[in-house]
Write a protein that holds these residues in place. Structure first.
Motif, short mmCIF file in Angstrom:
data_model
loop_
_atom_site.label_atom_id
_atom_site.label_comp_id
_atom_site.label_asym_id
_atom_site.label_seq_id
_atom_site.Cartn_x
_atom_site.Cartn_y
_atom_site.Cartn_z
N ARG A 15 0.83 -1.21 0.00
CA ARG A 15 0.00 0.00 0.00
C ARG A 15 0.86 1.25 0.00
N LEU A 16 1.91 1.22 0.77
CA LEU A 16 2.85 2.34 0.82
C LEU A 16 4.15 1.88 1.44
N GLN A 17 5.18 2.65 1.26
CA GLN A 17 6.52 2.33 1.76
C GLN A 17 6.77 3.13 3.03
N LEU A 18 6.49 2.53 4.18
CA LEU A 18 6.62 3.23 5.46
C LEU A 18 8.03 3.77 5.68
N ALA A 19 9.04 2.99 5.38
CA ALA A 19 10.42 3.42 5.63
C ALA A 19 10.76 4.69 4.87
N GLY A 20 10.25 4.85 3.68
CA GLY A 20 10.52 6.04 2.90
C GLY A 20 9.64 7.22 3.27
N LEU A 21 8.40 6.94 3.67
CA LEU A 21 7.45 8.00 3.96
C LEU A 21 7.53 8.51 5.40
N ALA A 52 4.29 -14.51 17.40
CA ALA A 52 3.43 -13.32 17.37
C ALA A 52 2.99 -13.04 15.94
N SER A 53 3.90 -13.20 15.00
CA SER A 53 3.57 -12.93 13.59
C SER A 53 2.54 -13.93 13.06
N GLN A 54 2.61 -15.18 13.51
CA GLN A 54 1.59 -16.17 13.13
C GLN A 54 0.22 -15.73 13.66
N ILE A 55 0.17 -15.35 14.92
CA ILE A 55 -1.09 -14.94 15.53
C ILE A 55 -1.67 -13.72 14.81
N ASN A 56 -0.80 -12.79 14.44
CA ASN A 56 -1.23 -11.54 13.80
C ASN A 56 -1.38 -11.67 12.29
N HIS A 57 -1.15 -12.85 11.75
CA HIS A 57 -1.27 -13.10 10.31
C HIS A 57 -0.38 -12.17 9.49
N CYS A 58 0.82 -11.95 9.99
CA CYS A 58 1.77 -11.06 9.30
C CYS A 58 2.72 -11.91 8.45
N ALA A 59 2.35 -12.09 7.21
CA ALA A 59 3.13 -12.94 6.31
C ALA A 59 4.54 -12.41 6.11
N ARG A 146 1.80 -4.94 13.03
CA ARG A 146 0.74 -4.01 12.69
C ARG A 146 1.14 -3.06 11.57
N LEU A 147 2.40 -2.62 11.60
CA LEU A 147 2.90 -1.77 10.51
C LEU A 147 2.93 -2.55 9.18
N ALA A 148 3.44 -3.77 9.23
CA ALA A 148 3.57 -4.57 8.01
C ALA A 148 2.22 -4.97 7.44
N VAL A 149 1.30 -5.37 8.29
CA VAL A 149 -0.02 -5.80 7.82
C VAL A 149 -0.80 -4.60 7.26
N SER A 150 -0.76 -3.48 7.94
CA SER A 150 -1.54 -2.33 7.48
C SER A 150 -0.98 -1.72 6.20
N THR A 151 0.32 -1.83 5.99
CA THR A 151 0.91 -1.30 4.75
C THR A 151 1.05 -2.37 3.68
N ARG A 152 0.69 -3.59 4.01
CA ARG A 152 0.74 -4.75 3.10
C ARG A 152 2.13 -5.00 2.56
N MET A 153 3.10 -5.06 3.48
CA MET A 153 4.46 -5.40 3.06
C MET A 153 4.43 -6.79 2.42
N VAL A 154 5.19 -6.98 1.37
CA VAL A 154 5.13 -8.19 0.57
C VAL A 154 6.15 -9.22 1.05
N PRO A 155 5.69 -10.41 1.45
CA PRO A 155 6.64 -11.45 1.87
C PRO A 155 7.31 -12.11 0.67
N GLY A 156 8.44 -12.74 0.96
CA GLY A 156 9.09 -13.57 -0.04
C GLY A 156 10.40 -13.06 -0.57
N GLU A 157 10.66 -11.78 -0.44
CA GLU A 157 11.87 -11.21 -1.01
C GLU A 157 12.99 -11.04 0.02
N TYR A 158 12.68 -11.26 1.28
CA TYR A 158 13.68 -11.02 2.34
C TYR A 158 14.78 -12.06 2.29
N THR A 159 16.00 -11.60 2.48
CA THR A 159 17.17 -12.46 2.60
C THR A 159 17.90 -12.10 3.88
N PRO A 160 18.19 -13.07 4.75
CA PRO A 160 18.91 -12.76 5.98
C PRO A 160 20.28 -12.12 5.69
#
Length: 163
Positions: A15-21, A52-59, A146-160
């Motif tokens: 939805r938006l890029q919180l880190a940039g905005l 916590a992320s499982q409970i909050n459905h934060c993919a 809550r930040l990730a779910v509300s801004t719809r951060m996209v899972p799958g691209e993260y690399t440790p």
């Protein structure tokens, strides 16, 4: 007859890029996260973040912290069983179970307050300073969720880091 789907559905757009905005908010959250983790066992920190992320459905956070835990040497079995930890306590230490139980109590405050018996069980396994950091870490991952779910951060691209 079963069919195998070979083409994945497309990822949703954020939805938006919180880190940039809101860079000051984002940087403050990163510092708060680091401060909370500083007094906590890294294995427990990742288990708490995943649960916590499982409970909050934060993919996005499930993706990130599962990958971080695996990169740090956590077993697939323990990560997989985390969503059903009450049936799988034998995968975890008593201290880890106490931390997971506190994570659920803090994360699901709509059901009730944190029960005294949960807090007392956790206090048996954690020194007061470590317990303070655990509570802070659980609070921080809930804020991140809550930040990730509300801004719809996209899972799958993260690399440790380091991989």
């Amino acid at each position: 007859m079963t069919t195998t789907q070979t083409t994945r559905l497309p990822a949703h757009a954020p939805r938006l890029q919180l880190a940039g905005l809101a860079p000051d908010v984002y940087k403050a959250m990163v510092r708060l996260d680091g401060a909370a983790r500083s007094g906590l066992d890294p294995v427990i920190a990742e288990l708490v973040k995943i649960r916590a992320s499982q409970i909050n459905h934060c993919a996005f956070c499930i993706d990130m912290h599962t990958k971080d835990a695996l990169a740090a040497g956590e077993s697939v079995d323990r990560i997989v069983q985390l969503s059903a930890w009450e049936e799988s306590k034998h995968f975890y230490t008593a201290k880890e179970v106490a931390a997971i139980e506190l994570t659920e109590a803090i994360t699901v405050l709509t059901d009730r307050f944190v029960p005294d018996e949960v807090f007392d069980r956790v206090a048996e396994h954690f020194e007061p300073e470590e317990l303070a950091h655990l509570i802070a870490a659980i609070t921080v991952i809930n804020a991140w969720n809550r930040l990730a779910v509300s801004t719809r951060m996209v899972p799958g691209e993260y690399t440790p880091a380091g991989h």
